[in-house]
Design a protein around this motif. Structure first.
Motif, PDB file in Angstrom:
ATOM      1  N   SER A   5       0.860  -1.179   0.000  1.00 23.80           N
ATOM      2  CA  SER A   5       0.000   0.000   0.000  1.00 23.80           C
ATOM      3  C   SER A   5       0.893   1.224   0.000  1.00 23.80           C
ATOM      4  O   SER A   5       2.096   1.146   0.254  1.00 23.80           O
ATOM      5  N   ILE A   6       0.294   2.356  -0.310  1.00 21.98           N
ATOM      6  CA  ILE A   6       1.064   3.602  -0.268  1.00 21.98           C
ATOM      7  C   ILE A   6       1.600   3.831   1.136  1.00 21.98           C
ATOM      8  O   ILE A   6       2.729   4.279   1.321  1.00 21.98           O
ATOM      9  N   LYS A   7       0.794   3.497   2.155  1.00 25.13           N
ATOM     10  CA  LYS A   7       1.251   3.659   3.528  1.00 25.13           C
ATOM     11  C   LYS A   7       2.476   2.796   3.812  1.00 25.13           C
ATOM     12  O   LYS A   7       3.410   3.229   4.493  1.00 25.13           O
ATOM     13  N   SER A   8       2.492   1.586   3.270  1.00 30.32           N
ATOM     14  CA  SER A   8       3.647   0.717   3.520  1.00 30.32           C
ATOM     15  C   SER A   8       4.901   1.274   2.853  1.00 30.32           C
ATOM     16  O   SER A   8       6.007   1.156   3.386  1.00 30.32           O
ATOM     17  N   ILE A   9       4.743   1.897   1.672  1.00 28.19           N
ATOM     18  CA  ILE A   9       5.891   2.532   1.023  1.00 28.19           C
ATOM     19  C   ILE A   9       6.446   3.640   1.911  1.00 28.19           C
ATOM     20  O   ILE A   9       7.655   3.761   2.109  1.00 28.19           O
ATOM     21  N   LEU A  10       5.535   4.456   2.466  1.00 30.37           N
ATOM     22  CA  LEU A  10       5.966   5.560   3.314  1.00 30.37           C
ATOM     23  C   LEU A  10       6.607   5.052   4.601  1.00 30.37           C
ATOM     24  O   LEU A  10       7.638   5.570   5.041  1.00 30.37           O
ATOM     25  N   ASP A  11       6.014   4.041   5.215  1.00 28.00           N
ATOM     26  CA  ASP A  11       6.521   3.535   6.487  1.00 28.00           C
ATOM     27  C   ASP A  11       7.831   2.769   6.338  1.00 28.00           C
ATOM     28  O   ASP A  11       8.694   2.819   7.212  1.00 28.00           O
ATOM     29  N   GLU A  12       7.976   2.039   5.231  1.00 28.84           N
ATOM     30  CA  GLU A  12       9.131   1.166   5.068  1.00 28.84           C
ATOM     31  C   GLU A  12      10.268   1.809   4.283  1.00 28.84           C
ATOM     32  O   GLU A  12      11.308   1.182   4.068  1.00 28.84           O
ATOM     33  N   SER A  13      10.087   3.048   3.852  1.00 27.92           N
ATOM     34  CA  SER A  13      11.152   3.721   3.097  1.00 27.92           C
ATOM     35  C   SER A  13      12.340   4.026   4.000  1.00 27.92           C
ATOM     36  O   SER A  13      12.249   3.973   5.222  1.00 27.92           O
ATOM     37  N   LYS A  14      13.460   4.352   3.373  1.00 25.84           N
ATOM     38  CA  LYS A  14      14.647   4.761   4.107  1.00 25.84           C
ATOM     39  C   LYS A  14      14.667   6.288   4.227  1.00 25.84           C
ATOM     40  O   LYS A  14      14.309   6.996   3.291  1.00 25.84           O
ATOM     41  N   PHE A  15      15.115   6.760   5.373  1.00 25.57           N
ATOM     42  CA  PHE A  15      15.190   8.202   5.607  1.00 25.57           C
ATOM     43  C   PHE A  15      16.160   8.815   4.608  1.00 25.57           C
ATOM     44  O   PHE A  15      17.328   8.434   4.540  1.00 25.57           O
ATOM     45  N   ASN A  16      15.676   9.767   3.800  1.00 24.24           N
ATOM     46  CA  ASN A  16      16.530  10.354   2.768  1.00 24.24           C
ATOM     47  C   ASN A  16      16.390  11.874   2.757  1.00 24.24           C
ATOM     48  O   ASN A  16      15.856  12.471   3.691  1.00 24.24           O
ATOM     49  N   ARG A  17      16.839  12.481   1.685  1.00 24.87           N
ATOM     50  CA  ARG A  17      16.849  13.941   1.592  1.00 24.87           C
ATOM     51  C   ARG A  17      15.438  14.516   1.692  1.00 24.87           C
ATOM     52  O   ARG A  17      15.231  15.570   2.299  1.00 24.87           O
ATOM     53  N   PHE A  18      14.460  13.857   1.093  1.00 20.79           N
ATOM     54  CA  PHE A  18      13.077  14.328   1.161  1.00 20.79           C
ATOM     55  C   PHE A  18      12.622  14.440   2.614  1.00 20.79           C
ATOM     56  O   PHE A  18      12.042  15.448   3.026  1.00 20.79           O
ATOM     57  N   HIS A  19      12.877  13.404   3.397  1.00 17.26           N
ATOM     58  CA  HIS A  19      12.461  13.399   4.800  1.00 17.26           C
ATOM     59  C   HIS A  19      13.215  14.455   5.604  1.00 17.26           C
ATOM     60  O   HIS A  19      12.629  15.103   6.485  1.00 17.26           O
ATOM     61  N   LEU A  20      14.500  14.638   5.305  1.00 17.36           N
ATOM     62  CA  LEU A  20      15.299  15.629   6.023  1.00 17.36           C
ATOM     63  C   LEU A  20      14.773  17.037   5.773  1.00 17.36           C
ATOM     64  O   LEU A  20      14.640  17.833   6.713  1.00 17.36           O
ATOM     65  N   VAL A  21      14.463  17.336   4.515  1.00 17.17           N
ATOM     66  CA  VAL A  21      13.933  18.666   4.182  1.00 17.17           C
ATOM     67  C   VAL A  21      12.601  18.898   4.878  1.00 17.17           C
ATOM     68  O   VAL A  21      12.347  19.972   5.437  1.00 17.17           O
TER      69      VAL A  21
END
Length: 448
Positions: A5-21
């Motif tokens: 699911s889209i939620k699983s993509i968001l939850d299981e992603s790796k912390f990257n530049r998008f999240h830092l910003v």
């Protein structure tokens, strides 16, 4: 074959530049909110002299901001669940920036008081919405840490306000310290362009190209069929009034319990921030040392908040928050006993972690407890009710001191809410509502 699911993509992603910003944006919002909230304490000595205010009148003006926060926490967070997080964040930031800046032009207490109230509405709307946006986008492995870091902005703003005052008071007076709050207004065009919107809101409004662009930044290998299938499935029925959803699906008792926990926690925080220097001075410590205790209270919260956020991501939140409330109560009770200065500083620093730091972690826990469609409303309602405790704390301290209650008993009174908060949180049941529009619509979607 696996379910995604889209939620699983968001939850299981790796912390990257998008999240830092995103995290830096949220830290900036909360820091300016903290600055505007605390700045009144920096200018109140000048206001009382220039406008001939009594201490009671000055205290009433200060409470207008807290009243505004109560309304903003409930109303704006409710609107965020209906109209999107991004737009409400922008409205909230504009509110507290505009009206704090206008208060710097006030020539009397009436206009200043109204400005504090309206700025408070913005204060109240910012925090729940920022927390909700971070909860949706930050990977599950970093949620607590990221939310607590963003909420450290309260301490950053609290430190920045007196520092700006020290720099400009002598040469420019008190008004420029309030004009400093206009800075976020110049950032709004950038916020509109770069701050991401809630994925749930984007799907509901059919803004799929924006969602695709955002998901690509998070995970370039995400499967576009997720969005295609998402739009084919019926949208779950939503609440016309999101606050009603907080009392459905067996969440009603937990919602009430959260409100009680917030009430107790904010009573401790605002009571201590207001009266700690005076209490320590009454206990026989010199004024300079008493102010140092206040610095340690906030400094301990700033450092400790990050540490407990990391622990919560690894070990879980509920038991940690409960234990910290008990530990904070013990530390506050011990402050009433005369001891060496090193132990006092240590106790106060720990108390800062267990009150202000723990409140940040509680916000992270509550935001993850509720599903997306009522998340901002849930956090906002708890914060709104909690502001009543925030208003009671300073009043309670003033009553105790006016009655010449022994200092040890005063600290015990402020310790007891921590015990009540811990017991109340213990009664909160595990999350039972799984009706999350982002996660449940795709539970049967299989992709290779």
């Amino acid at each position: 074959m696996s379910n995604h699911s889209i939620k699983s993509i968001l939850d299981e992603s790796k912390f990257n530049r998008f999240h830092l910003v995103l995290l830096l944006w949220c830290l900036l919002f909360v820091s300016f909110e903290g600055y505007d909230l605390v700045v009144y304490g920096s200018v109140v000595p000048f206001l009382t002299k220039e406008w001939n205010l009594s201490p009671i009148e000055a205290g009433v003006i200060g409470s207008y901001g807290l009243f505004g926060m109560m309304f903003g926490s409930i109303i704006l967070s409710l609107l965020a669940d209906r109209f999107g997080r991004k737009s409400i964040i922008i409205v909230s930031v504009a509110f507290f920036s505009i009206f704090t800046t206008i208060s710097g032009f006030a020539t009397g207490p009436q206009l200043f008081s109204w400005c504090r109230f309206l700025a408070g509405v913005g204060f109240g709307g910012t925090l729940p919405t920022v927390i909700s946006l971070l909860t949706e986008y930050i990977p599950k492995s970093s949620k607590n840490k990221s939310i607590t870091i963003a909420l450290c902005g309260n301490q950053v703003g609290g430190i920045l306000a007196p520092l700006v005052g020290v720099i400009v008071f002598a040469s420019l007076g008190w008004r420029p310290v309030l004009w400093f709050s206009a800075i976020p207004l110049f950032l709004i065009p950038i916020i509109i362009k770069y701050l991401p919107e809630s994925p749930q809101f984007l799907i509901r409004k059919g803004k799929l190209d924006i969602l695709r662009t955002t998901l690509t930044k998070i995970d370039p290998n995400y499967h576009d069929r997720l969005i295609a299938e998402q739009t084919k499935l019926p949208e779950p029925p939503g609440e016309r009034t999101p606050i009603i959803g907080l009392f459905k699906n067996k969440m009603g008792l937990s919602t009430v319990l959260f409100c009680i926990v917030y009430f107790m926690g904010l009573l401790m925080i605002y009571g201590l921030n207001t009266w700690l220097p005076k209490l320590m001075q009454s206990a026989g410590y010199p004024l300079i040392s008493s102010l140092g205790f206040a610095i340690f209270l906030n400094g301990g919260a700033l450092i400790g908040t990050i540490i407990i956020g990391v622990i919560a991501d690894r070990k879980g939140s509920k038991k940690l928050i409960t234990c910290l409330y008990v530990l904070g109560a013990v530390c506050l009770a011990l402050l009433g006993i005369k001891s060496n200065i090193f132990l006092l500083y240590l106790l106060i620093a720990i108390a800062g972690v267990c009150t202000m730091g723990n409140q940040s972690l509680l916000n992270a826990f509550v935001s993850q407890y509720y599903p997306n469609n009522v998340r901002s409303t849930g956090v906002g309602l708890a914060n709104g009710v909690g502001r009543l405790g925030g208003m009671l704390g300073p009043t309670l301290g003033g009553v105790l001191l006016s009655m010449n209650v022994p200092i040890g008993l005063c600290f015990l009174v402020f310790a007891l809410p921590g015990v009540f908060a811990a017991f109340t949180l213990f009664l909160v049941r595990k999350t039972v509502n799984k009706q999350d529009p982002i996660s449940t619509l795709n539970t049967k979607l299989e992709i290779n």
